[in-house]
Enzyme design. Structure first.
Site, PDB file in Angstrom:
ATOM      1  N   CYS A 244       0.816  -1.205   0.000  1.00 25.64           N
ATOM      2  CA  CYS A 244       0.000   0.000   0.000  1.00 25.64           C
ATOM      3  C   CYS A 244       0.853   1.259   0.000  1.00 25.64           C
ATOM      4  O   CYS A 244       1.957   1.279   0.534  1.00 25.64           O
ATOM      5  CB  CYS A 244      -0.883   0.026   1.235  1.00 25.64           C
ATOM      6  SG  CYS A 244      -1.900  -1.430   1.396  1.00 25.64           S
TER       7      CYS A 244
ATOM      8  N   HIS B  48      18.301 -36.841  -4.821  1.00 27.26           N
ATOM      9  CA  HIS B  48      17.506 -37.079  -3.613  1.00 27.26           C
ATOM     10  C   HIS B  48      16.076 -36.556  -3.783  1.00 27.26           C
ATOM     11  O   HIS B  48      15.422 -36.219  -2.794  1.00 27.26           O
ATOM     12  CB  HIS B  48      18.184 -36.437  -2.409  1.00 27.26           C
ATOM     13  CG  HIS B  48      19.543 -37.009  -2.131  1.00 27.26           C
ATOM     14  ND1 HIS B  48      19.730 -38.304  -1.720  1.00 27.26           N
ATOM     15  CD2 HIS B  48      20.774 -36.472  -2.262  1.00 27.26           C
ATOM     16  CE1 HIS B  48      21.030 -38.539  -1.588  1.00 27.26           C
ATOM     17  NE2 HIS B  48      21.680 -37.442  -1.913  1.00 27.26           N
TER      18      HIS B  48
ATOM     19  N   GLU C 199      18.175 -17.919  -6.438  1.00 26.41           N
ATOM     20  CA  GLU C 199      17.777 -16.591  -6.902  1.00 26.41           C
ATOM     21  C   GLU C 199      17.267 -16.650  -8.341  1.00 26.41           C
ATOM     22  O   GLU C 199      16.285 -15.984  -8.683  1.00 26.41           O
ATOM     23  CB  GLU C 199      18.966 -15.627  -6.746  1.00 26.41           C
ATOM     24  CG  GLU C 199      18.755 -14.220  -7.265  1.00 26.41           C
ATOM     25  CD  GLU C 199      17.607 -13.456  -6.612  1.00 26.41           C
ATOM     26  OE1 GLU C 199      17.039 -13.929  -5.604  1.00 26.41           O
ATOM     27  OE2 GLU C 199      17.248 -12.391  -7.137  1.00 26.41           O
TER      28      GLU C 199
ATOM     29  N   ARG D 101       5.259  -0.204  -5.924  1.00 27.97           N
ATOM     30  CA  ARG D 101       5.230  -0.965  -4.677  1.00 27.97           C
ATOM     31  C   ARG D 101       4.300  -2.182  -4.782  1.00 27.97           C
ATOM     32  O   ARG D 101       4.360  -3.069  -3.947  1.00 27.97           O
ATOM     33  CB  ARG D 101       4.768  -0.063  -3.527  1.00 27.97           C
ATOM     34  CG  ARG D 101       5.720   1.073  -3.244  1.00 27.97           C
ATOM     35  CD  ARG D 101       5.119   2.044  -2.270  1.00 27.97           C
ATOM     36  NE  ARG D 101       5.006   1.497  -0.937  1.00 27.97           N
ATOM     37  CZ  ARG D 101       5.891   1.684   0.023  1.00 27.97           C
ATOM     38  NH1 ARG D 101       6.956   2.408  -0.198  1.00 27.97           N
ATOM     39  NH2 ARG D 101       5.722   1.163   1.213  1.00 27.97           N
TER      40      ARG D 101
ATOM     41  N   LYS E  74       6.466  -4.697  -3.768  1.00 30.33           N
ATOM     42  CA  LYS E  74       7.878  -4.344  -3.673  1.00 30.33           C
ATOM     43  C   LYS E  74       8.317  -4.231  -2.218  1.00 30.33           C
ATOM     44  O   LYS E  74       9.371  -4.706  -1.838  1.00 30.33           O
ATOM     45  CB  LYS E  74       8.101  -3.015  -4.410  1.00 30.33           C
ATOM     46  CG  LYS E  74       9.542  -2.540  -4.409  1.00 30.33           C
ATOM     47  CD  LYS E  74      10.375  -3.422  -5.311  1.00 30.33           C
ATOM     48  CE  LYS E  74      11.848  -3.129  -5.244  1.00 30.33           C
ATOM     49  NZ  LYS E  74      12.635  -4.241  -5.791  1.00 30.33           N
TER      50      LYS E  74
ATOM     51  N   ASN F 215      -1.892   2.222   5.666  1.00 30.60           N
ATOM     52  CA  ASN F 215      -0.972   1.126   5.315  1.00 30.60           C
ATOM     53  C   ASN F 215      -0.741   0.324   6.581  1.00 30.60           C
ATOM     54  O   ASN F 215      -0.578   0.901   7.652  1.00 30.60           O
ATOM     55  CB  ASN F 215       0.396   1.673   4.870  1.00 30.60           C
ATOM     56  CG  ASN F 215       0.349   2.362   3.533  1.00 30.60           C
ATOM     57  OD1 ASN F 215      -0.696   2.397   2.893  1.00 30.60           O
ATOM     58  ND2 ASN F 215       1.469   2.905   3.118  1.00 30.60           N
ATOM     59  N   GLY F 216      -0.655  -1.007   6.448  1.00 34.90           N
ATOM     60  CA  GLY F 216      -0.374  -1.831   7.625  1.00 34.90           C
ATOM     61  C   GLY F 216      -1.548  -2.722   7.966  1.00 34.90           C
ATOM     62  O   GLY F 216      -2.477  -2.893   7.163  1.00 34.90           O
TER      63      GLY F 216
ATOM     64  N   TRP G  47      -2.957  -2.808  -1.517  1.00 34.21           N
ATOM     65  CA  TRP G  47      -2.549  -4.189  -1.786  1.00 34.21           C
ATOM     66  C   TRP G  47      -3.311  -5.019  -0.768  1.00 34.21           C
ATOM     67  O   TRP G  47      -3.065  -4.915   0.432  1.00 34.21           O
ATOM     68  CB  TRP G  47      -1.038  -4.311  -1.603  1.00 34.21           C
ATOM     69  CG  TRP G  47      -0.459  -5.614  -2.025  1.00 34.21           C
ATOM     70  CD1 TRP G  47      -0.065  -5.973  -3.281  1.00 34.21           C
ATOM     71  CD2 TRP G  47      -0.144  -6.736  -1.172  1.00 34.21           C
ATOM     72  NE1 TRP G  47       0.453  -7.243  -3.264  1.00 34.21           N
ATOM     73  CE2 TRP G  47       0.423  -7.741  -1.985  1.00 34.21           C
ATOM     74  CE3 TRP G  47      -0.287  -6.989   0.190  1.00 34.21           C
ATOM     75  CZ2 TRP G  47       0.840  -8.962  -1.484  1.00 34.21           C
ATOM     76  CZ3 TRP G  47       0.129  -8.213   0.692  1.00 34.21           C
ATOM     77  CH2 TRP G  47       0.685  -9.183  -0.149  1.00 34.21           C
TER      78      TRP G  47
ATOM     79  N   LYS H 112      13.557 -15.470  -9.437  1.00 28.47           N
ATOM     80  CA  LYS H 112      13.307 -14.468 -10.480  1.00 28.47           C
ATOM     81  C   LYS H 112      12.305 -15.003 -11.497  1.00 28.47           C
ATOM     82  O   LYS H 112      11.374 -14.321 -11.888  1.00 28.47           O
ATOM     83  CB  LYS H 112      14.603 -14.093 -11.219  1.00 28.47           C
ATOM     84  CG  LYS H 112      15.571 -13.249 -10.440  1.00 28.47           C
ATOM     85  CD  LYS H 112      15.291 -11.760 -10.471  1.00 28.47           C
ATOM     86  CE  LYS H 112      14.599 -11.234  -9.279  1.00 28.47           C
ATOM     87  NZ  LYS H 112      14.947 -11.469  -7.946  1.00 28.47           N
TER      88      LYS H 112
ATOM     89  N   GLU I 207       8.780 -15.296  -9.980  1.00 28.63           N
ATOM     90  CA  GLU I 207       8.181 -13.988  -9.682  1.00 28.63           C
ATOM     91  C   GLU I 207       7.559 -13.339 -10.904  1.00 28.63           C
ATOM     92  O   GLU I 207       6.452 -12.824 -10.839  1.00 28.63           O
ATOM     93  CB  GLU I 207       9.269 -13.018  -9.165  1.00 28.63           C
ATOM     94  CG  GLU I 207       9.590 -13.124  -7.709  1.00 28.63           C
ATOM     95  CD  GLU I 207      10.686 -12.152  -7.292  1.00 28.63           C
ATOM     96  OE1 GLU I 207      10.497 -11.462  -6.283  1.00 28.63           O
ATOM     97  OE2 GLU I 207      11.736 -12.081  -7.966  1.00 28.63           O
TER      98      GLU I 207
END
Ligand code: G6P
Length: 609
Positions: free
Chosen positions: A2, A505, A482, A27, A604, A95-96, A71, A486, A489
């Site tokens: 947010c 395994h 990573e 964001r 973000k 926000n929060g 968000w 990527k 995402e």
């Protein structure tokens, strides 16, 4: 996540609010809204892009308003859940997360309030309204109402016929912008660069009143804060260009290509030095870093992967045991406190709720040697830690982190060299050699970026795949993680990173011709072992995509595709090897047509748990 923008000014603030929301789009959000006074309240909300809200707001003129990108946490993304939320002429953006919202909601329902959304935010609006009944002053009512909130929040409040805006923060970032023609507030400095560079970062517990020509701030204890003595005015050094796309199509693309300059800017901190100084990490560093027995790294997402690479460096160079833990796990775990341990928080944004809470948790257990490696000065995580190293990647807008990651790696390598020096494990020549290798990184990364056309040619072969496997060994294992992160995402292809030795395994069972296997194969001591692992894939018909070094030897065989990085880079090789994986995921996403900079469901800055 947010975003908040608020403005009271002599100019028409509607375009300022819209431009501010546009700046906060990166964001991550699913809906947006504004509330302005003319002098009665007008509220506009829309699901989807800020551009849709902008179209609705066309022609609106106001001098007083609040705005928000949401968000979703409580309640699905929908217009009824979009902020601002109102209670009879009073509007709130938030926000929060308010943890005790259900209990407060029961109380407010009993008092006759009608709820029109599923959000926790609406509770704040009605609670302030209820408080106003016994206290007509908006500022005082916000103070009394927020005292009842449990959780994290940044809020902005306005009400009809009132000349003031009131904002408050507790556990979520909020700053004030001091303009020529008015005063502003936002959750992120980039939203206000359009009107001012003069910013005051609010602290937890602060409540501020904004008028066109004045501001006042009251701190957590109820005392008035003096400006600038108690709350400094910062001149933001962010440039509007830093947040412009310029010649690029996407922020992620821009940020991948900015890595040489981001690394160079970060490494300016060491100049041409032949030896490191612990002062790089703050004035208290020489004392805090001396006699260290161990290091604990706490982070989330991509920053966690930077920590995993650092573990290899710190243990190998400094001989200091290092553990790396996901912040959201550490903060709730009954771990064994070690006051002699250095606790390192890695965060691009400096806002990630779990990372911040994990540092607070460590401190509460008596672990005072804390270091923030962060890209945002004055962020909550930086302020929470005793020591700091600020990477100079510049604003990172794309949700998928790229240049922040490589600059974090540079900072962590400097930390490893510093600890190695403190431990007396480096000759002057070795130390100078490590610093020279660091200084060469921008040039080396630039050369890797030149592989883009070949990587782009590979991308088309991934776009129709459902799954992908990334393999690496040693300090390239975190790079495999990573690379997988990527890809998932931004292209929504399910991808997993594995240490290559672990292949048999479990993941080998998944390998067939529809499962591309991407391998990081630098020419290091583990290359021959890695090649044996890759043979196991080839024997099962898997398609192999290998990122090797110029001097890694591979026999040509069916199903094996090899791309070579121009240089063989030793310890710092992960910084180079992550770059082709960033480019690969970017190009796969382009082929798939996904929203590269704002992937679905992601944010973000993750300012909630
Ligand atoms: C989010 C972002 C990631 C980032 C992670 C940690 O998930 O989308 O790119 O790595 O948060 O963020 P931080 O700001 O603490 O590095």
């Amino acid at each position: 996540m947010c975003g908040i923008v608020a403005a009271t000014a002599s100019r028409n603030i509607v375009p300022v609010l819209i431009e501010g929301l546009t700046r906060l789009e990166y964001r991550g959000y699913d809906s947006a809204g504004i509330a302005v006074l003319n002098p009665t309240l007008t509220r506009l909300r829309s699901v989807g892009r800020v551009a849709e809200l902008a179209a609705q707001a066309e022609g609106q003129v106001a001098h007083h308003g609040i705005a928000h990108t949401r968000w979703a946490t409580h309640g699905v993304p929908s217009e009824r859940n979009a902020h601002p939320h109102v209670s009879a002429g009073l509007a709130v953006v938030h926000n929060g997360i308010i943890e005790n919202y259900a209990e407060l909601k029961q109380e407010l329902l009993a008092a006759g309030y009608v709820f029109t959304s599923d959000t926790d935010t609406e509770v704040i609006a009605h609670l302030i309204q209820e408080t106003l009944k016994s206290d007509g002053d908006l500022f005082a009512a916000v103070r009394r109402a927020t005292a009842r909130l449990i959780g994290a929040y940044a809020i902005a409040v306005l009400r009809e016929w009132d000349e003031s805006l009131v904002v408050a923060r507790h556990g979520a970032p909020l700053l004030l912008g001091l303009g020529e023609d008015g005063n502003y507030a936002a959750s992120d400095a980039s939203a206000l660069l359009q009107v001012t560079r003069r910013m005051i970062y609010l602290e937890d517990g602060d409540i501020a009143e904004l008028r066109r020509d004045a501001i006042r701030i009251v701190g957590a204890g109820g005392t008035a804060m003096r400006i600038p003595e108690d709350r400094a005015v910062h001149e933001s050094t962010l440039s509007a260009d830093d947040v412009e796309l310029g010649e690029y199509t996407h922020y992620m693309q821009k940020e991948i290509f900015e890595q040489p300059q981001a690394l160079a800017a970060t490494l300016e901190l060491i100049g041409g030095a032949q030896a490191v100084s612990p002062n790089l990490f703050g004035v208290a560093a020489p004392e805090m870093l001396s006699g260290l027995r161990s290091v604990l790294i706490l982070a989330c997402g991509t920053s966690f992967h930077a920590g995993l690479v650092a573990r290899y460096w710190i243990e190998q160079l400094a001989g200091v045991p290092c553990s790396v833990e996901i912040a959201s796990e550490y903060r709730y775990r009954a771990s064994v406190a070690n006051p002699e341990q250095l606790v390192v928080a890695i965060s691009q944004s400096g806002e990630t709720a779990d990372t911040l809470a994990s540092i607070k948790h460590a401190k509460a257990q008596g672990m005072g040697r804390t270091l923030a490696i962060c890209n945002v000065p004055e962020s909550a995580i930086v302020r929470e830690c005793a020591l700091r190293f600020l990477t100079r990647a510049g604003p990172e807008i794309g949700v998928a982190s790229t240049k922040a990651f490589t600059t974090q790696l540079a900072a962590l390598f400097l930390l490893a060299v510093t600890l190695a020096r403190q431990a007396g494990r480096l000759s002057a020549e070795q130390e100078a050699g490590h610093l020279a290798a660091l200084r060469h990184l921008p040039v080396a990364v630039q050369k890797v970026l030149a592989l883009e056309p070949a990587i782009k040619a590979w991308a088309g072969r991934f776009a129709d795949k459902q799954h992908a496997l990334f393999l690496g060994r040693g300090h390239h294992y975190p790079i495999a993680l990573e690379g997988a992160l990527k890809l998932k995402e931004i292209s929504y292809i399910h991808a997993e990173g594995y240490p290559a030795g672990e292949l048999k395994h479990g993941p080998l069972a998944l390998v067939d011709k529809n499962m591309p296997v991407i391998s990081i194969a630098p020419n290091d001591a583990l290359l021959e072992k890695l090649k044996s692992n890759l043979k196991e894939v080839a024997a099962r018909g898997g398609e192999l995509y290998v990122f090797a070094d110029a001097d890694s030897v591979f026999d040509e065989e069916a199903g094996l595709h090899v791309l070579r990085l121009p240089e063989h880079y030793g310890l710092l090789s992960p910084v180079l090897h992550v770059v082709p994986l960033q480019l690969l995921s970017y190009h796969v996403a382009l082929v798939k047509g996904t929203d590269v900079d704002k992937p679905r469901n992601l944010a973000k800055s993750v300012t909630v748990e």
